[in-house]
Structure formats: structure tokens, C-alpha cells
Design an enzyme around this catalytic site. Sequence first.
Site, PDB file in Angstrom:
ATOM      1  N   HIS B  32       0.702  -1.222  -0.009  1.00 14.61           N
ATOM      2  CA  HIS B  32      -0.166  -0.031  -0.119  1.00 14.61           C
ATOM      3  C   HIS B  32       0.820   1.337  -0.234  1.00 14.61           C
ATOM      4  O   HIS B  32       0.929   2.095   0.893  1.00 14.61           O
ATOM      5  CB  HIS B  32      -0.861  -0.045   1.110  1.00 14.61           C
ATOM      6  CG  HIS B  32      -1.994  -1.311   1.342  1.00 14.61           C
ATOM      7  ND1 HIS B  32      -1.392  -2.421   1.799  1.00 14.61           N
ATOM      8  CD2 HIS B  32      -3.150  -1.167   1.051  1.00 14.61           C
ATOM      9  CE1 HIS B  32      -2.488  -3.344   1.755  1.00 14.61           C
ATOM     10  NE2 HIS B  32      -3.669  -2.495   1.082  1.00 14.61           N
ATOM     11  N   SER B  35      -1.256   4.897   0.556  1.00 17.05           N
ATOM     12  CA  SER B  35      -1.553   5.003   1.911  1.00 17.05           C
ATOM     13  C   SER B  35      -0.818   5.248   2.937  1.00 17.05           C
ATOM     14  O   SER B  35      -0.904   5.903   3.742  1.00 17.05           O
ATOM     15  CB  SER B  35      -2.451   3.721   2.477  1.00 17.05           C
ATOM     16  OG  SER B  35      -3.553   3.282   1.570  1.00 17.05           O
ATOM     17  N   HIS B  72      -2.288  -1.056   7.230  1.00 18.86           N
ATOM     18  CA  HIS B  72      -1.901  -1.520   5.730  1.00 18.86           C
ATOM     19  C   HIS B  72      -0.846  -0.399   5.437  1.00 18.86           C
ATOM     20  O   HIS B  72      -0.264  -0.633   4.606  1.00 18.86           O
ATOM     21  CB  HIS B  72      -2.980  -1.439   4.773  1.00 18.86           C
ATOM     22  CG  HIS B  72      -3.841  -0.080   4.747  1.00 18.86           C
ATOM     23  ND1 HIS B  72      -4.816   0.044   5.920  1.00 18.86           N
ATOM     24  CD2 HIS B  72      -4.145   1.038   4.137  1.00 18.86           C
ATOM     25  CE1 HIS B  72      -5.245   1.129   5.715  1.00 18.86           C
ATOM     26  NE2 HIS B  72      -4.819   1.631   4.709  1.00 18.86           N
ATOM     27  N   HIS B 256      -5.418   1.887  -4.550  1.00 22.12           N
ATOM     28  CA  HIS B 256      -5.435   1.590  -3.040  1.00 22.12           C
ATOM     29  C   HIS B 256      -4.799   0.089  -3.203  1.00 22.12           C
ATOM     30  O   HIS B 256      -5.163  -0.698  -3.967  1.00 22.12           O
ATOM     31  CB  HIS B 256      -6.676   1.195  -2.422  1.00 22.12           C
ATOM     32  CG  HIS B 256      -6.606   0.897  -1.059  1.00 22.12           C
ATOM     33  ND1 HIS B 256      -6.578   1.741   0.143  1.00 22.12           N
ATOM     34  CD2 HIS B 256      -6.670  -0.491  -0.657  1.00 22.12           C
ATOM     35  CE1 HIS B 256      -6.588   0.864   1.219  1.00 22.12           C
ATOM     36  NE2 HIS B 256      -6.476  -0.350   0.720  1.00 22.12           N
ATOM     37  N   ARG B 314     -19.114 -19.093  38.767  1.00 25.71           N
ATOM     38  CA  ARG B 314     -18.905 -17.440  38.352  1.00 25.71           C
ATOM     39  C   ARG B 314     -18.634 -17.140  39.695  1.00 25.71           C
ATOM     40  O   ARG B 314     -17.709 -16.157  39.867  1.00 25.71           O
ATOM     41  CB  ARG B 314     -19.959 -17.159  37.748  1.00 25.71           C
ATOM     42  CG  ARG B 314     -21.349 -17.189  38.344  1.00 25.71           C
ATOM     43  CD  ARG B 314     -22.580 -16.438  37.583  1.00 25.71           C
ATOM     44  NE  ARG B 314     -23.718 -16.947  38.288  1.00 25.71           N
ATOM     45  CZ  ARG B 314     -24.714 -15.656  38.497  1.00 25.71           C
ATOM     46  NH1 ARG B 314     -24.519 -14.528  38.149  1.00 25.71           N
ATOM     47  NH2 ARG B 314     -25.637 -16.193  39.119  1.00 25.71           N
ATOM     48  N   SER B 341     -22.905  -9.788  37.581  1.00 27.29           N
ATOM     49  CA  SER B 341     -23.276 -11.253  37.387  1.00 27.29           C
ATOM     50  C   SER B 341     -22.115 -12.082  37.044  1.00 27.29           C
ATOM     51  O   SER B 341     -22.150 -13.224  37.481  1.00 27.29           O
ATOM     52  CB  SER B 341     -23.928 -11.041  36.013  1.00 27.29           C
ATOM     53  OG  SER B 341     -25.219 -10.503  36.038  1.00 27.29           O
ATOM     54  N   GLU B 362     -17.636  -4.614  24.530  1.00 21.72           N
ATOM     55  CA  GLU B 362     -16.991  -5.789  24.668  1.00 21.72           C
ATOM     56  C   GLU B 362     -16.092  -5.585  23.615  1.00 21.72           C
ATOM     57  O   GLU B 362     -14.572  -5.990  24.028  1.00 21.72           O
ATOM     58  CB  GLU B 362     -17.659  -6.766  24.314  1.00 21.72           C
ATOM     59  CG  GLU B 362     -18.815  -7.360  25.244  1.00 21.72           C
ATOM     60  CD  GLU B 362     -20.384  -6.514  24.772  1.00 21.72           C
ATOM     61  OE1 GLU B 362     -20.215  -5.832  23.693  1.00 21.72           O
ATOM     62  OE2 GLU B 362     -21.205  -6.667  25.719  1.00 21.72           O
TER      63      GLU B 362
END
Lengths: 631, 631
Positions: B32, B35, B72, B256, B314, B341, B362
Site C-alpha cells: 500500500h 496509503s 496497511h 489502493h 462464576r 453477574s 465488549e
Amino acid sequence: MTTQQQLQQWYELAQQLRVDSIRATTVAGSGHPTSSMSPADLMAVLLSGFLRYDFNDPDNPNNDRFILSKGHAAPLLYAMYKAAGVISDEDLLSLRKFGSPLEGHPTPVLPWVDVATGSLGQGLPIGVGLALAGKYLDQLPYHVWVLLGDSETAEGSVWEAFDHAAHYGLDNLIAIIDVNRLGQRGQTELGWNTQAYAKRARAFGWEAMEIDGHNLIEIDQAYSAALAVTDRPTVIIAQTKKGKGVDALEDLGGWHGKALKPDDEKQAIAELGGERYITISVQKPEAQEQPAVTGNTHLLQLPTYNKGAHVATRRAYGDALKALGAAQPDVVVLDAEVSNSTYAEDFAEAYPERYFEMFIAEQQMVAAAIGLQVRKYKPFASTFAAFLTRAYDFVRMAAVSRANIKLVGSHAGVSIGQDGPSQMGLEDLAAFQAVCGSTVLYPSDANQTAKLVEQMSDRSGVVYLRTTRESTEVLYGAEEQFPIGGSKIVRISDRDQATVIAAGITLHEALKAYNRLKNEGIAVRVIDTYSVKPIDVHTLHQAARDTKGNLVVVEDHWMEGGLGAAVLDAFAGHGDRPSYNGPQLQLIKLAVVDMPGSGTPDELLHAAKIDAEAIVEAVKFQVRQPIGVSN
Amino acid sequence: MTTQQQLQQWYELAQQLRVDSIRATTVAGSGHPTSSMSPADLMAVLLSGFLRYDFNDPDNPNNDRFILSKGHAAPLLYAMYKAAGVISDEDLLSLRKFGSPLEGHPTPVLPWVDVATGSLGQGLPIGVGLALAGKYLDQLPYHVWVLLGDSETAEGSVWEAFDHAAHYGLDNLIAIIDVNRLGQRGQTELGWNTQAYAKRARAFGWEAMEIDGHNLIEIDQAYSAALAVTDRPTVIIAQTKKGKGVDALEDLGGWHGKALKPDDEKQAIAELGGERYITISVQKPEAQEQPAVTGNTHLLQLPTYNKGAHVATRRAYGDALKALGAAQPDVVVLDAEVSNSTYAEDFAEAYPERYFEMFIAEQQMVAAAIGLQVRKYKPFASTFAAFLTRAYDFVRMAAVSRANIKLVGSHAGVSIGQDGPSQMGLEDLAAFQAVCGSTVLYPSDANQTAKLVEQMSDRSGVVYLRTTRESTEVLYGAEEQFPIGGSKIVRISDRDQATVIAAGITLHEALKAYNRLKNEGIAVRVIDTYSVKPIDVHTLHQAARDTKGNLVVVEDHWMEGGLGAAVLDAFAGHGDRPSYNGPQLQLIKLAVVDMPGSGTPDELLHAAKIDAEAIVEAVKFQVRQPIGVSN
């Protein structure tokens, strides 16, 4: 103007929704009453004043769509269904019981639930898919309403949705954020700072309104204003109180996901004015003429390739998809900014009105596919196989949604070469096999790819196709058939001493190995397992019987969970598998174990020991073994 | 003030970075270059004017950290290393060659690369983790610099990072967005609308600056200004041109990921003023006193539980984690808004300074763990097993980063009961096994959980622990050992006719089945495979030999890729497995096949046919079979 009578009716309905949310969860002994109580006013006004929905005909194309993104507020949704007269009080009280369609979080087991929710941050991106369908494909004036919790705005997928909805000018999409300030274990990041939410939404190009989510007049006005916005999506940011209306619960921590004990329930219901039995008549949508389906329908003319030519299966995917587009006006295509690599661009050029660029947002891409299939379109969504891992939670939930989506992962395995491991899909076969009801396909040749793409179109569930970056030889004639669940015996003789099982790029290595072994006087069977799930158990069993149980499975995938696992599984007993009756299995798995680097495809296949040389070695090792002693 | 001489030096360096990016990719034949050219000015000024980094001591705690999120642009990074004098021109020209550490996208095979990039949208959330370490744990004044591409801001994970960085006031984090307008296949969503980027960043609480990314004075000023910001993170939004400096490339589509052909290369290098051989001396960080590690170190005192008590694994995880926290000051904990929990909350309460709430994000949680381990902390990150699928791409890339992270998924399987399928982790064993170098643990008992948590702490790679929602009986004494890679034979006799293999919740079903079978005169061996990967091949082989090859594997997981797959794999041949030598394997897999709904844990285990009754039935079916005929 809202009349006093109307306000009173909404108030009573909202209280009923609260009471019913409490009743259902108390009987169930678990669930989320307080999360159901905060948006009850919002939902009362929506249901009785704004939603246009024919509960007797959920598939009516003119229906508004409603997605409960905060799926844990399922009791509220079911209370709405009861208020709409489509479930009974007895049904309501079956919440969370075994066999009841009123599951802990909504799923399409109920006819009015389009998509499963409960993994937060998914409702809005799925709503984007539905709104794309409404505005660009159905071209009908229905609206898509999505109720979000405030906590779930921490999910990046929500911002992918904000971004894409604005980009596509989805003025038919209305999001409502229930800002009750309290998450599962404490205060949310932004608390009641509705201004911060509004600022973010506006920065992403949305119309944003801040209201008091318990003020029925403000709610009414906000919905009316949202319907009047014609150039962008709207978000209504509603400040609410969790557990609203009950002193012992209202705006208090420690009550997330907790049902009330019967005594507390009694007190709470009394505070809310007791049980009510209001049924409302939800307004049906006006019938609209749906515009004729875009384009003419042609008979499907799949591309064909000459045997011996070199064509990448990703190239064949692009060709076949374009052909499918000509024949099936309900095929729509999505890609995550790599359509010139996956070759989805051919479809995009031919049918730009049915192509949606999802930019580099794989979660939004899969979510949009789920939304589009609600309206019966057949979405094909593609990116590099490696990057589909980004959307794995959406794929998992697509199965819970019983969604019919087709996903295509290109650039699978070490054979992509120089780009290195970040770009190599090496876990996709494992991930997609472990999806309930999924189909996993991995073609080795261009004609086979085309035939599989055709079958994907009508296949239900999550269907995954793995394509290869490199050009490979066309092995099959264009007339051959490749039914899902089948396989191809590519080389066979009555002297076969072992069977080599491969798919995709490694099938070509297996054929090289076949020739070398033949020169050394060792005959092997070669099977192309293009259908990884379901796999062709019968043919594998027969091969094991015919070749002394000697099997070599070779795949461009991690050792775990891929083709080798599928083949091993074919010899295990479980409900839906025929039993194996033959010589002791001597199965050698060749797969990727160590982290690859960059290199040429051949160098990397060799380094991973999944090339012809490794296959030859494994077969020789195997056939040299005395029978009865395994590998 | 920047002197004319300095500007000239920066200009020459930037041109060298461009030339070297072109040279390396042309020799490689791929990559690349364009870029790499757009942010060359940004990097020239950073490297020679602002970065504080000791290239001879990459682990120096005072070093600034630099993450090339747009992986990249690796040629640019390697050109920077050459300019810094740590790799030779010959090294540079080994780009993308087999065996070279200069891979197509950066990986920590090079000592100055902290984390692998190449899956876009990951650099900034990982940078958040590093900045958390710097500000709150190391308490050192280093800065974390992250260079992003504009395309990757479409990834929601980038907005999770914007959100969390502001929430934690990470004024040591500086993001630079290289707005070159062109993605892989066309214009980005926002093009050169740097104002839109700035608006979004500000709405998320960041300081934002818009500059001309080719104006060295503006770059210099922006970096200085960013270093002066003391209350929030800063983003520099730099308008640039892809392929800057070469007429045939500059701001043009279709370039690209394409290397120049040798003739075009010659012309391009000439336009850029020819090759240069500038080496700069990157400024080293000032030595700082690192504050003493928080808290006193105690000898590890794991929690213990009495046999026969009922304790959820747990719950034991939470207890053990807190104990670990007392003994090991480098243990840090993250959770995604469900710490009450997963029971990560016990650690959070005891060691709030080493706990980071990641809210419902997450991807950001796993990324932060990756960032924290760069600085040698031991991150434990937990949420529901089902929701870890949200971060699967980050887990995959963690392996490419050779990161040492510990992930814990609670609420596994149908045995969670009423909440329904959206909350059930049923694919986690498959997903985590298919991660390079991973460890997968699944305890059945509280004492076992504690012992495994202790071992996780020092285990390298991606280590996954699966915990159960329900309370289960404590089976083992607190003195017993559970080495990773081992298993426990829980029931054994010399008359065993079959072996039942289970882990976690199903082990308890297996023990019930044992009793029922015993009453009917059928003796079975029961093995607890708490270590799913690596699995205890030796013990499984021995059991198969001892029990006529009759094995029943039972798991609360989809049929594909879980414990059953691991057991089957133990009987296949590949490099690192001892060979099996015994009677024909008769293996029955019991696992979840159909989509579950809500119900009690017992109802759902029964419906999925993974309870004691199903095990009894499978064993009876097996021992009734004539030997040599499989299931």
C-alpha cells in the site's frame, strides 16, 4: 391538540403496561420489571397514537415496524401485545415458562417479533436494514421505530447505525432512547445528560429531541415532530426513571433484572392504581400501492468456465451474484468497502439500486442483512472472511432471529499470501459451523461456486460461503451439479489405499499429491467436501470402508473446528448421523497450527504443512502403518 | 518557533518516507504505497520532533507508544524504522518476503511493534488500554499516539474508544486521523469533511483540531497543542492526499493496495526528489521515577469451598480473582457492565484502582486488555460468554499480537434457564478453541475454578475460562490440583463398560447418570475435562482402551466445535498428538442442536438431551451394541 381524555387514556394504558410487566415477572420469578416501567409512557403513546400495524397480518408490507432493542424489557412488549388484544392475560403470565413463546427476551417465535433482541446494541443497526428496505426497495411510507436503552449506546454498533442511517438519509427511522440513568450495576456513563446524547446524535447527522419520557404531551409532540422530519433520521432522547411509579423501585439501584416478591408486587400494583383491563385498537396502516419490482426477471443464466482455465472462486462469486441479480429481483447485496476484492462490485455496477455500501462496518452490514430479510429480501453480504469475525455476535443472533442471510467471506486462509495473518480468515469455518442451523460452503472451483451461489439464494438460515483469493484451476464442467450436503469424488479406483479429503485451495494440493503418489504406485481417493455443513456423511463412510479407514483431511484453517472437525464428527454418533460400520478410523488432520507471516501463497501453504508435499507424507505414513494401529 | 532549517529537514524526511514506501512495495510486488504517502508528513514531524522513544529499549516504561491503526500503511512504519536507524535499507526491501519480520501488516515480530494491526478500527481502542495503563497504573507521563485512516472511523469500535477515552479523561492519548478521502474502492462517507469528524469527536468529549496534513507548520503546532491539553484526549484531523507528491497517484482512485511497476517507480521517486539516506536520532524519554506498585503483596490465599456445598463457578471466579488481586499487584480487571453477574465486582470493590468499567462495549474491553498487557499487566476481562462473540475479531487479532489476555465468559449454555437463547453462550468453546495458541478452560466446581484462575494469571496467549450461572455441588477438596492440560477421573472401576466425558454443568449430569447406571448394574468411567484446550489426550486414550472404545461426550454447547470436537480430535493424528492404539472408537456426542427457548435449567438441559437421562440412554445404547459396530 391532545385532549385531556386522550391523555387520561394514555396514562391508564401506561400504568397497565407497568402493572402487567410486574405481574408477569413476579409469576415468572425472574425478569426485568423496572426496565419495562421506565419506557411505559413512551410505549403507551406509540401503541395507541402512532404505530400503524395490523396485528392480524404481521407480513403486511405497509406495517410500521417496531424493534425492542432493549430486549430485556420483553415484559413491556408482551404487555403491549396484551393491550393490543392479541395475547390473553393467561398468555402474559406464561412469561419465561418452558414452551411459552413469551421468552425471557423477544424472539420471532411470536409472529409480531421480527428479530430477536437481547444482545444489546443490535436493534438500531437492524432497524437501519429495515429502513433501507422501506425507503429504497419497498418504497413504502412505513416507519421503523426502535426503542433503545441508554446503556446500550456504549456499543459501537449503535454508532455504526447512527452513521449509516444519516448517510442513507433514513427519514423513516425513529429511534427512542429510554434514558433511565441506571444500567445493570450502576449509573451509565452519561447518566441523565440527555444533552450529551443529543449532541452526539446531531454530530452524526440526526435530528435529535430531548424530552421528559414521562410527560405524555411531550411524547406526543415528539412523535408528531419525528414523523414530520423528511431529510434525516430522528432520535427522541427521553429522560425517564427506572421503576417509575413505584416508590420502592423508582430511580433506585440494585433492582436491575429482579422480579418482585408477591408481597412487594401487591404493594406496587396498588401504587400504580391496580390492575386494568384496557384493550386498544391499534391503527392499521393505509393500503399503499407497492411499486413494481425493479428490473425485469430473466431466467437464471449462471456464468460458466472452461475446465483448465484459472479463475478465483471469489471472481466466480461476483459473476454468479450478478447473474442471480438478473434473475431474482429480491436479491440485494451488501459489502464492507471491499467490493473490488470480494467482487460484489459487479452486482453493484449492474444493480446499484439493490446494492448498499456498508463501508468498514461489518456489524452494521450483517445487521442490515437481518433487517432486509425481515421484508423478504435475500441479502448477500460480503467482506474478507477474517473481518466477518467482527460481526460474530450479530451472526449468532441472526440464528436466534431465524433470519435467512447469506454471508460470503473472501481471502480465506494462509493462501492469501503477502498480506499476512491479520487478513487471513482462519477461524471462519469453526465460527460459522457453530451457528444453529447454519450452512457452510467452501468451493474449490468456479463452476462449483456458481452452482452453490444459486442454491444459497433459496436456502434458509445463516448460509456461509468461503471464497479463495488466488486463481485456481477450473476442475469441473459447467454441467455438473453440486447439491448442498453432497461432495465430489474427484479421484477413485478400486486400489485406493487412503482417502484425501479437502475443499477449496487444498483440493488443488490434494490433486497434486494424488499425481505424485500415483507415480510412486500409491492410489488414493480424493474427495471434495465443498459442503462442510451439512457434510456428506455417506460418502465419507464409504471411503473409510473402501480405504482401510485411512483418511487424511487437509484444510487452510486452524486445526480446531474446521473441515477436519466436520469430518471427524461424521464418524461420531449423534441423533441425525447414520452410524459408521467399517475398519478402524486412521484419520490424520493437516491444518494450520503456527501463526503464519507473509510470503507467497506456495511458501505459506508449505510452511503450514498443508501443501501437496505434506499430504504425500501423511498418506505414506498412513499406508505404511500396520492395520489396527492408528496414525 | 519552527526554523526554516527544521522545516526543510522534516520535508526531506517525509519525502524519504514516501520514497522508501514506494521502493519497498515495488520490490515486494504488492502493498500500500499510496496509503503510506498521505500521512508521511505527519509521521516525519512526529518521529523527529515529538515522539519520545528509546528504540534500543522498547520495554522502557517511559517510552511514548505509537500504534499504526491503519496497519496497511506498514511500509511507512518500516520506513520510519529505517530513518530511526534500527533497520537497514536491505531489511526495508525484505518487505512481505517469507521469513522477513517486515510483514504485510505490522506484528510484534518486530520489537518496536506493540500490537498487530490490519483489522481496521482496532488501534484506537487498544490505545485506550495503553493510555489507561499510563495514566492510572504506570502513572508516567508518556503519550500514546495512534495514527488512524479515515475509512476506519466507520467501525463502531472507534467510537467505543472515543467514548471511553473521554470518560476516563485520557489526556495522554493523541489520535491522528489521516483524512485522505479515498477508501479501498472509492470515496469515504465523509470525504474531506474534516469538520464533520471534528464535530463528532467534540460531541464525544475530545479536543479536536483540523489541519492541513501536508503543512509542516500546522502539524508541528497541532502536536504541541495536543501535548498541552490536560483534561481530555485530543484528535488531530489532518486533511491529506493519498499518493501525495506523485502526479500519477495523488488523490486518484484505483490505487489502493497497488505497488508501482519498476518504470513508474523510477518516475515517482524522481518526482519526490530521489532517494535519500537521512537517519535521525529519535529523542529518548526522560527517566521518571515510577510510583511504587499499589498495595502490598501477600502470599496467594485462594478461596476454598467445602465438598458438598453448592457454589456457582462464576461465584468462585469472583472470589479467586479477588484473592489473586491481593497477591499480584499486576492483575487488572475489566468488565462490560455485568460485574455483578460475572462477580468481577468483588475485585472492583477491593481494588478499585485496578478495575476499569468498560460499560457495554465488549470490543473496547478486549482491546483495553490488549493495551494493558503491552505494559505487562495481567488483564482479566469478563462478560457473559455470549457477548464475548462481539469481540471475536479483537480476540483473533490478540493472537496475532501475541498478547497475554485472560477472558472469562459467564452464563454459558442452556443451563442459564429463563433468560433465553440471546443470553446463552453456546459457541464460545468453538470460537476460543479456533484461536492460535489459545487455552480453553471449563471448570465444574468452585475449588477447581480457583485453581484454574491462579494458573490463568501466568499463562501466555489468549486464555479463556467458561463459568456457569447455576450453583453446582463442590466435588473436589480444596487440596486437589488441576493442571492445565490435565483432567480428573471422577469415577473409575475395573468393570467400566463406557466412559462419560463432561465438563462444567454436564459433569454434574454425568454423575447423576453414573448413579442411575450403577443401580442398573452398568459401570461407567466419568472424566472431567476441565481443560478443553489443551485436552488430556493420554487419559482419554486410556479410557477408550479400558472401556471398549465406548465414549459418550456431553456438553452444554452447540454440537459443533466444542468439547466433543476436542475429544474427537484427541483421537486424530496430527503433529503434536500421541497416537491412539486401542479398540475401535464408538463415540456418541450429546450437545445442543435445536434453538432453545426459556425454561428452568433442568427443563432446558432435558429438552436439549444433555441431561442425566440422555446420558443414561446413550450409554445403554452403546453397551448394547455388538463390538465393532459403531453407534
